[in-house]
Scaffold this motif. Structure first.
Motif, PDB file in Angstrom:
ATOM      1  N   ILE A 192       9.856   6.193  -2.537  1.00  0.00           N
ATOM      2  CA  ILE A 192       8.680   5.938  -3.366  1.00  0.00           C
ATOM      3  C   ILE A 192       8.664   6.804  -4.621  1.00  0.00           C
ATOM      4  O   ILE A 192       7.725   6.728  -5.419  1.00  0.00           O
ATOM      5  CB  ILE A 192       7.369   6.136  -2.580  1.00  0.00           C
TER       6      ILE A 192
ATOM      7  N   PRO B 232       4.637  -0.762   1.701  1.00  0.00           N
ATOM      8  CA  PRO B 232       4.637   0.596   2.268  1.00  0.00           C
ATOM      9  C   PRO B 232       3.586   0.735   3.372  1.00  0.00           C
ATOM     10  O   PRO B 232       2.431   0.359   3.196  1.00  0.00           O
ATOM     11  CB  PRO B 232       4.273   1.478   1.069  1.00  0.00           C
TER      12      PRO B 232
ATOM     13  N   THR C 199       5.113   3.166 -11.519  1.00  0.00           N
ATOM     14  CA  THR C 199       4.763   3.157 -10.098  1.00  0.00           C
ATOM     15  C   THR C 199       3.337   3.634  -9.875  1.00  0.00           C
ATOM     16  O   THR C 199       2.693   3.251  -8.897  1.00  0.00           O
ATOM     17  CB  THR C 199       5.762   4.024  -9.311  1.00  0.00           C
TER      18      THR C 199
ATOM     19  N   SER D  20       0.238   2.419  -7.086  1.00  0.00           N
ATOM     20  CA  SER D  20      -0.115   3.395  -6.068  1.00  0.00           C
ATOM     21  C   SER D  20      -1.627   3.519  -5.912  1.00  0.00           C
ATOM     22  O   SER D  20      -2.405   2.886  -6.632  1.00  0.00           O
ATOM     23  CB  SER D  20       0.455   4.765  -6.453  1.00  0.00           C
TER      24      SER D  20
END
Length: 569
Positions: free
Chosen positions: A502, A343, A51, A55
């Motif tokens: 998340i 997001p 992830t 990000s």
């Protein structure tokens, strides 16, 4: 060697075996490689980066050498975390992080290709408490030339497509600022032209752009170091057993496509597999109800490695305010049939001319709070007035200036978004309410109240724009409050928001050295956990930007220093 499991010899021995290639795992491998140790990095998916690669890779590291002149200190950061986190996490763990974060950043930059910079204004999210700062703690990776990776660039997890522009060009917040000002500033025009030209040349001969920013930059920089130091990396490989001798973990059994390898780890096995969020049963057990349907995280965090550790006597932490970190997300079906989970961090919720409402047409939260608090408010208020989904609303002017979710600023090319229902449009507020299935009078009253707040600059209902964090994500050109603007220019638009997890805030209990502890509070020797496999020191709160990656890197550093040198300070 970078490849598949069949490239490894059964019975191979390494000083350190790291499971998971997100920011935590990559950092652990880099710290061990800097020490000239033999390291194996294991990744269960086809891409490296987890992830973290998706990000912004903001890294919260108080009092580092990048914070000189900011007025930060150990004591100030300690007061801040105590005020925000309180008893939801252990004080000794937080202080271990604060002591070691500056060292971890310094060692990482001195011994690898990783480079950070402090963003000019990047406030802590909770500005209301003593110890909060406006700058210096949140570091971001410098852009990276992916051409240095050669063919292994293809192994870096690509960014979320909806976060890129012009067919996959990555941009960070600095780039976005220049793109928005390219017609007003010569410097911005030059920056944008250079960036666009580079991407166009890349795409003539490559499947993706080679200018990496944010998470891709951090992972790319770490991968370059691992490649230079000849760290072995295997992909599409799972751990099926943690081998132990008494109370000491001595290695792992790896499996991939019918092949299996028994690997020895003489100093450490480091767990950094991303946590429980996609676990087949634990997701429903540990997350809020209704169980969230969407997560924008990478697919590898299945929690299966944690299951193996639990089998050795490890345990999950207790006392956190929340078991996960959250962001509101909007969703849309892509042309290839996959689902885009977008997001909503800062680009629209805090901008003037927006409002979020529940199914009754009423506000339920200050739209400018952090994405974590926004999503928690969705869960907390949903039983009284359904807000899953909630509706983020703007007008034609707001859409043109700031965009809305996956809809880019400019207000053009709306037909696909309208056709598939991602975006709802109506010529009046009442008609928008009808299309959304909410009360038209209530929504009209809400919009009228927001327009009143825009005129006075004071949100008497929720206090929007009252802290530096709120305001920095608004529009400085909008006065008297950069987060409040009229919602009055037809047509009107809305997207649906859902709470999306998340990352995991709940993980395995460790000591200050990141050693996994058993049910008797004794270390399982040579077994370490960092990143989301480890119980978060933030206790399910979200004090500032980068509060997952900062501790991930720091406890990776502490784990390796302890495993190789016995350090406990």
């Amino acid at each position: 060697m970078i490849g598949k499991l069949d490239g490894l010899q059964d019975g191979a021995s390494y000083d350190v075996v790291v499971i998971g290639s997100g920011g935590a795992g990559m950092a652990a491998a880099v710290f061990a490689a800097i020490e000239d140790k033999r390291v194996l990095l294991v990744e269960r998916t086809e891409y490296l980066g987890g992830t973290t690669a998706l990000s912004a890779a903001t890294t919260w590291a108080p009092n580092s050498h990048h914070a000189k002149g900011s007025g930060d200190s150990f004591e100030k950061a300690d007061r801040f975390l105590t005020n925000v986190v309180g008893n939801h996490s252990r004080l000794d763990m937080r202080r271990a992080f604060l002591r070691s974060a500056p060292k971890a950043i310094a060692v990482l930059e001195a011994g690898s290709d990783v480079r950070f910079r402090p963003y000019a204004l990047h406030p802590d999210y909770v500005q209301e408490v003593e110890g909060a700062t406006l700058t210096g703690r949140a570091l971001e990776p410098l852009p990276f030339d992916g051409r240095q990776l050669g063919e292994v660039l293809a192994l870096v997890r690509p960014p979320i497509p909806e976060f890129t522009i012009f067919g996959g060009m990555m941009v960070d917040r600095t780039d976005i600022g220049h793109l928005l000002k390219l017609k007003q500033s010569v410097a911005s025009f030059r920056h944008a032209a250079k960036m666009l030209g580079r991407h166009a040349l890349d795409r003539l001969s490559r499947p993706r752009g080679t200018r990496l920013v944010m998470g891709n930059a951090l992972i790319g920089r770490m991968l370059l170091t691992l490649r230079q130091r000849q760290v072995d990396i295997v992909l599409q490989t799972s751990v099926t057993e943690l081998i132990r001798d008494g109370h000491t973990v001595t290695g792992v059994v790896l499996a991939s496509q019918g092949a299996a390898r028994r690997i020895t780890a003489t100093s450490a096995v480091v767990m950094a597999s991303g946590g429980f969020n996609r676990h087949k049963t634990r997701r429903a057990e540990m997350l809020h109800r209704p169980t969230p349907a969407y997560s924008p995280g990478a697919p590898g965090h299945t929690g299966e490695l944690q299951d193996l550790a639990l089998g050795l006597g490890a345990r999950f932490g207790e006392g956190s305010l929340d078991n996960a970190f959250w962001a509101p997300v909007s969703v849309r079906k892509r042309a290839d049939g996959s689902t885009a989970v977008f997001p909503h961090f800062v680009m629209d919720r805090s901008k003037p001319g927006t409002v979020a409402v529940n199914s009754l047409g009423r506000r339920f939260v200050n739209e400018t709070v952090s994405y974590h608090l926004f999503s928690r408010a969705m869960f907390e208020t949903h039983p009284q007035a359904p807000c899953i989904p909630a509706f983020l609303i703007t007008d034609a002017e707001g859409l043109r200036k700031y965009g809305l979710g996956m809809v880019r600023p400019g207000g053009r090319r709306l037909k696909p978004y309208l056709a598939d229902g991602y975006l709802t449009e109506a010529p009046s507020v009442a008609e928008l309410a009808e299309k959304l299935g909410i009360d038209d009078q209530a929504l009209e009253q809400t919009i009228a109240a927001m327009n009143g707040y825009a005129a006075t600059g004071v949100d008497t209902a929720f206090g929007r724009g009252t802290t530096a964090y709120h305001r920095v994500n608004g529009d400085a050109g909008q006065q008297p409050n950069p987060t409040l603007g009229p919602i009055a220019t037809a047509p009107f638009y809305a997207v649906k928001l859902y709470p999306g997890d998340i990352g995991a805030a709940n993980g395995l209990v460790t000591d200050e050295q990141a050693q996994v502890l058993d049910r008797d509070n004794q270390p399982i020797r040579h077994l370490y956990a960092c990143g989301n496999d480890m119980q978060s020191i933030m206790g399910g709160t979200y004090p500032g930007p980068g509060i997952t990656i900062g501790p991930a890197i720091t406890f990776a550093y502490r784990a390796i220093r302890h495993a190789l040198h016995g350090e406990t300070n």
